[in-house]
Design an enzyme around this catalytic site. Sequence first.
Site, PDB file in Angstrom:
ATOM      1  N   ARG A 106      39.529   7.203  46.092  1.00 22.09           N
ATOM      2  CA  ARG A 106      39.231   8.283  45.158  1.00 22.09           C
ATOM      3  C   ARG A 106      40.015   9.543  45.474  1.00 22.09           C
ATOM      4  O   ARG A 106      40.496  10.229  44.567  1.00 22.09           O
ATOM      5  CB  ARG A 106      37.723   8.567  45.156  1.00 22.09           C
ATOM      6  N   LYS A 141      47.082  31.077  37.281  1.00 18.82           N
ATOM      7  CA  LYS A 141      45.777  30.550  36.867  1.00 18.82           C
ATOM      8  C   LYS A 141      45.637  29.113  37.358  1.00 18.82           C
ATOM      9  O   LYS A 141      45.743  28.150  36.591  1.00 18.82           O
ATOM     10  CB  LYS A 141      45.627  30.657  35.353  1.00 18.82           C
ATOM     11  N   LYS A 173      50.625  45.146  35.205  1.00 14.29           N
ATOM     12  CA  LYS A 173      49.833  44.717  34.056  1.00 14.29           C
ATOM     13  C   LYS A 173      49.032  45.882  33.494  1.00 14.29           C
ATOM     14  O   LYS A 173      49.125  47.017  33.978  1.00 14.29           O
ATOM     15  CB  LYS A 173      48.927  43.557  34.475  1.00 14.29           C
ATOM     16  N   GLU A 203      54.205  44.289  31.978  1.00 14.78           N
ATOM     17  CA  GLU A 203      53.539  43.730  30.804  1.00 14.78           C
ATOM     18  C   GLU A 203      53.399  44.798  29.727  1.00 14.78           C
ATOM     19  O   GLU A 203      52.963  45.916  30.005  1.00 14.78           O
ATOM     20  CB  GLU A 203      52.165  43.202  31.195  1.00 14.78           C
ATOM     21  N   ASP A 224      52.937  40.443  25.915  1.00 17.18           N
ATOM     22  CA  ASP A 224      51.613  39.852  25.975  1.00 17.18           C
ATOM     23  C   ASP A 224      50.926  39.819  24.620  1.00 17.18           C
ATOM     24  O   ASP A 224      50.793  40.843  23.936  1.00 17.18           O
ATOM     25  CB  ASP A 224      50.744  40.647  26.963  1.00 17.18           C
TER      26      ASP A 224
END
Length: 286
Positions: A106, A141, A173, A203, A224
């Site tokens: 597994r 992410k 950002k 951004e 963005d």
Amino acid sequence: MNTHLEPALDKVLLEPLVQAALVEDLGRRGDVTSQATIPADKQAKLQIRARQAGVICGMDVARLSFAAVDEQIEFVAQVQDGERVTAGTVLAIVSGNARHLLTAERTALNFLTHLSGIATATQQIVDSVAEYPAQITCTRKTIPGLRTLQKYAVRCGGGRNHRLGLDDAILIKDNHIAIAGDIQTAIKQAQDFAGHLIPIEVEVDTLEQLQLALDAGVSLVLLDNMSPDTLSEAVVMCQGRAQTEASGGITPETVQAAAKSGVDFIAMGYLTHSTTALDIGLDFSA
């Protein structure tokens, strides 16, 4: 075969991940099912087989999963990472102590199915925008602890990596801009901090922000959540001044529209947080 595939990850990076996965699975008593049903000296040969078409990734980590349980297990790979396969393709033949084979099964398959799913999805998206100049990149992410593997899987599928971590580059950002006061202040402070060795990307959400960023002298802008039409306008504004990267909720259904705008890069968190595992199984050979 993906002819641009980078070298496989070194086992020093893979072994801790394999050990952690096996410790989690074995718990306090080990594989009680195999201990209860299979004689201790029983030998077996099994085949790892793709049950659907896709791009394979994770062969080394699968091999290490078996070796960590029993160094005597023989793992004979039939394909390599980055290779496209059809349903039914035998990926590897593993043989040795039957208990140990099933104990490692597994963990090996979890790595293979997850990473091959990422590689397959990446390849499909790369193929879908092949007529455009945009290159597909992943993001941060990722599943904690698996970032190195997930980003490697993106490369196996023909994609590129964005930042591996916060120390790779400066990416200004919206929250950085808000706290710094305005976009020009944030860029100026970043330029003073970075020197000539750390790349800076900023951004922007609007064409007005984009103009301010270009005037401040950045070389890469992250566009963005812009519509395809706005992306096209942004690309025109940036020509000869900065490279462009589209980002923000881009999916396999919307990636072509973003690519048509002429952006240089398309960042997709989808690659590492929303792709489906490739169906791969371990079959007993009588």
